[in-house]
Motif scaffolding. Structure first.
Motif, PDB file in Angstrom:
ATOM      1  N   MET A  80      44.000  23.004  46.904  1.00 10.80           N
ATOM      2  CA  MET A  80      44.773  21.945  47.546  1.00 10.80           C
ATOM      3  C   MET A  80      43.941  20.677  47.712  1.00 10.80           C
ATOM      4  N   ARG A  81      42.690  20.827  48.108  1.00  7.79           N
ATOM      5  CA  ARG A  81      41.827  19.659  48.305  1.00  7.79           C
ATOM      6  C   ARG A  81      41.557  18.937  46.991  1.00  7.79           C
ATOM      7  N   ALA A  82      41.444  19.692  45.910  1.00 13.26           N
ATOM      8  CA  ALA A  82      41.210  19.077  44.605  1.00 13.26           C
ATOM      9  C   ALA A  82      42.392  18.234  44.160  1.00 13.26           C
ATOM     10  N   ARG A  83      43.554  18.480  44.740  1.00 13.68           N
ATOM     11  CA  ARG A  83      44.773  17.726  44.405  1.00 13.68           C
ATOM     12  C   ARG A  83      45.168  16.764  45.520  1.00 13.68           C
ATOM     13  N   SER A  84      44.219  16.483  46.394  1.00 12.29           N
ATOM     14  CA  SER A  84      44.395  15.529  47.496  1.00 12.29           C
ATOM     15  C   SER A  84      45.550  15.901  48.418  1.00 12.29           C
ATOM     16  N   MET A  85      45.802  17.188  48.549  1.00 17.11           N
ATOM     17  CA  MET A  85      46.839  17.658  49.463  1.00 17.11           C
ATOM     18  C   MET A  85      46.311  17.809  50.884  1.00 17.11           C
ATOM     19  N   LEU A  86      44.975  17.895  51.009  1.00 20.40           N
ATOM     20  CA  LEU A  86      44.321  18.014  52.302  1.00 20.40           C
ATOM     21  C   LEU A  86      43.102  17.104  52.311  1.00 20.40           C
ATOM     22  N   ALA A  87      42.912  16.425  53.428  1.00 17.12           N
ATOM     23  CA  ALA A  87      41.732  15.569  53.547  1.00 17.12           C
ATOM     24  C   ALA A  87      40.489  16.385  53.869  1.00 17.12           C
ATOM     25  N   ALA A  88      40.678  17.464  54.617  1.00 13.32           N
ATOM     26  CA  ALA A  88      39.561  18.319  54.996  1.00 13.32           C
ATOM     27  C   ALA A  88      40.041  19.762  55.025  1.00 13.32           C
ATOM     28  N   SER A  89      39.104  20.688  54.922  1.00 21.05           N
ATOM     29  CA  SER A  89      39.465  22.096  54.945  1.00 21.05           C
ATOM     30  C   SER A  89      39.851  22.523  56.365  1.00 21.05           C
ATOM     31  N   PRO A  90      40.991  23.221  56.516  1.00 14.71           N
ATOM     32  CA  PRO A  90      41.375  23.731  57.833  1.00 14.71           C
ATOM     33  C   PRO A  90      40.711  25.066  58.183  1.00 14.71           C
ATOM     34  N   ILE A  91      39.887  25.588  57.290  1.00 16.85           N
ATOM     35  CA  ILE A  91      39.207  26.852  57.572  1.00 16.85           C
ATOM     36  C   ILE A  91      38.052  26.589  58.529  1.00 16.85           C
ATOM     37  N   LYS A  92      38.086  27.242  59.674  1.00 15.58           N
ATOM     38  CA  LYS A  92      37.108  27.009  60.737  1.00 15.58           C
ATOM     39  C   LYS A  92      35.904  27.928  60.655  1.00 15.58           C
ATOM     40  N   ASP A  93      36.060  29.078  60.022  1.00 17.63           N
ATOM     41  CA  ASP A  93      34.977  30.064  60.011  1.00 17.63           C
ATOM     42  C   ASP A  93      35.295  31.131  58.973  1.00 17.63           C
ATOM     43  N   HIS A  94      34.338  31.974  58.710  1.00 20.39           N
ATOM     44  CA  HIS A  94      34.552  33.152  57.886  1.00 20.39           C
ATOM     45  C   HIS A  94      35.181  34.242  58.740  1.00 20.39           C
ATOM     46  N   VAL A  95      35.825  35.206  58.087  1.00 20.71           N
ATOM     47  CA  VAL A  95      36.261  36.426  58.764  1.00 20.71           C
ATOM     48  C   VAL A  95      36.106  37.578  57.785  1.00 20.71           C
ATOM     49  N   ALA A  96      35.618  38.690  58.285  1.00 21.91           N
ATOM     50  CA  ALA A  96      35.423  39.879  57.451  1.00 21.91           C
ATOM     51  C   ALA A  96      35.632  41.100  58.325  1.00 21.91           C
ATOM     52  N   ALA A  97      35.729  42.258  57.689  1.00 23.53           N
ATOM     53  CA  ALA A  97      36.025  43.483  58.434  1.00 23.53           C
ATOM     54  C   ALA A  97      35.296  44.670  57.826  1.00 23.53           C
ATOM     55  N   VAL A 118      38.322  35.083  50.839  1.00 24.05           N
ATOM     56  CA  VAL A 118      37.855  34.382  49.640  1.00 24.05           C
ATOM     57  C   VAL A 118      39.039  33.769  48.888  1.00 24.05           C
ATOM     58  N   ALA A 119      40.127  34.529  48.749  1.00 22.39           N
ATOM     59  CA  ALA A 119      41.314  34.001  48.074  1.00 22.39           C
ATOM     60  C   ALA A 119      41.886  32.817  48.842  1.00 22.39           C
ATOM     61  N   LEU A 120      41.898  32.903  50.163  1.00 16.70           N
ATOM     62  CA  LEU A 120      42.382  31.797  50.995  1.00 16.70           C
ATOM     63  C   LEU A 120      41.496  30.568  50.824  1.00 16.70           C
ATOM     64  N   TYR A 121      40.195  30.768  50.823  1.00 15.20           N
ATOM     65  CA  TYR A 121      39.263  29.660  50.626  1.00 15.20           C
ATOM     66  C   TYR A 121      39.553  28.941  49.306  1.00 15.20           C
ATOM     67  N   ASP A 122      39.736  29.698  48.245  1.00 13.06           N
ATOM     68  CA  ASP A 122      39.986  29.085  46.943  1.00 13.06           C
ATOM     69  C   ASP A 122      41.328  28.370  46.905  1.00 13.06           C
ATOM     70  N   GLU A 160      47.016  30.353  43.333  1.00  5.49           N
ATOM     71  CA  GLU A 160      46.186  29.236  43.788  1.00  5.49           C
ATOM     72  C   GLU A 160      44.800  29.705  44.234  1.00  5.49           C
ATOM     73  N   GLY A 161      44.691  30.963  44.578  1.00  6.11           N
ATOM     74  CA  GLY A 161      43.397  31.556  44.919  1.00  6.11           C
ATOM     75  C   GLY A 161      43.474  33.056  44.694  1.00  6.11           C
ATOM     76  N   SER A 162      42.378  33.680  44.283  1.00  9.79           N
ATOM     77  CA  SER A 162      42.419  35.135  44.061  1.00  9.79           C
ATOM     78  C   SER A 162      41.019  35.720  44.150  1.00  9.79           C
ATOM     79  N   CYS A 163      40.987  37.002  44.495  1.00  3.18           N
ATOM     80  CA  CYS A 163      39.714  37.717  44.598  1.00  3.18           C
ATOM     81  C   CYS A 163      39.972  39.205  44.391  1.00  3.18           C
TER      82      CYS A 163
END
Length: 237
Positions: free
Chosen positions: A144-161, A135-139, A25-28
């Motif tokens: 899910m949003r493209a298939r109307s499984m979510l009304a809005a994105s639950p991702i609140k922010d970026h995270v990196a390391a 990035v994979a999580l975002y995709d 469903e998502g990959s990077c």
């Protein structure tokens, strides 16, 4: 002089290549120099048993190194029947880092698993995995949003390391294996796009490091992670 010839503040070449796995469903595929990690996101319409009926979801991660990701073939952990302590520690770190920027209630009673498989290792595999897994999580969320499984994105922010360390007395960022194996101090920083700290792991391999040294490492990490977040934004734009 660093073995790679880089300046103390200079990261390796970073790339984030999306949609590299047909069935996920998502990959990077994330590259930090010669460290390459394949991150895939898999959606399941279930949650762990201890979360059933609570109305929110879960984000977790698994991590592994392919046998020839290193100079000599590594034995598959499946062959020994158990994961190493290092593997368990890293995958828990990845999961914690991603959950820190996800509204789990907004996800609903679903689980997303990020599989982070090291294709080639040259230091910093866990930091590359966290950065690419976002990035994979975002995709996956956008799928899910493209298939109307979510009304809005639950991702609140970026995270990196990013990794930082003290090599031959000099604070440096994004250690490759040549530096990591000889560093006096080795640290990993996980931060959000807004600058929040998710986790810091720091170890003196030789002489203890000072608070002033730590401040220098933190400064290098903040700058590098801000750059990585901009790369994430560009990758998903």
């Amino acid at each position: 002089m660093r073995p790679s010839g880089r300046q103390p503040h200079e990261m390796r070449h970073v790339s984030l290549e999306r949609a590299v796995a047909k069935h996920a469903e998502g990959s990077c595929l994330v590259r930090f120099g010669d460290t390459h990690v394949l991150c895939t996101a898999s959606l399941e319409d279930r949650v762990p048993p201890w979360l059933k009926g609570q109305g929110h979801g879960w984000v977790t991660a698994e991590y592994g190194m392919l046998p020839r990701s290193t100079h000599e073939r590594m034995r598959r952990e499946a062959a020994s029947g158990k994961q190493s302590g290092r593997t368990q520690e890293i995958q828990r770190l990845i999961g914690r880092s991603l959950r820190a920027v996800v509204d789990l209630k907004g996800l609903g009673e679903r689980q997303i698993t990020l599989d982070c498989d090291v294709v080639q290792a040259d230091g910093g595999t866990r930091t590359a995995a966290i950065t690419g897994a976002w990035v994979a999580l975002y995709d996956c969320i956008e799928w899910m949003r493209a298939r109307s499984m979510l009304a809005a994105s639950p991702i609140k922010d970026h995270v990196a390391a990013i990794s930082c360390g003290i090599y031959q007395g000099q604070p440096v960022v994004d250690l490759d294996y040549a530096e990591d194996s000889e560093a006096d101090t080795d640290a990993n920083f996980v931060m959000t796009g807004r600058g929040g700290i998710c986790e810091i792991q720091g170890t003196a391999e030789a002489e203890p490091f000072s608070e002033a040294d730590f401040a220098k490492l933190m400064g290098l990490a903040r700058s590098a992670i801000a750059d990585l977040v901009e790369r994430q934004k560009k990758a998903v734009s």
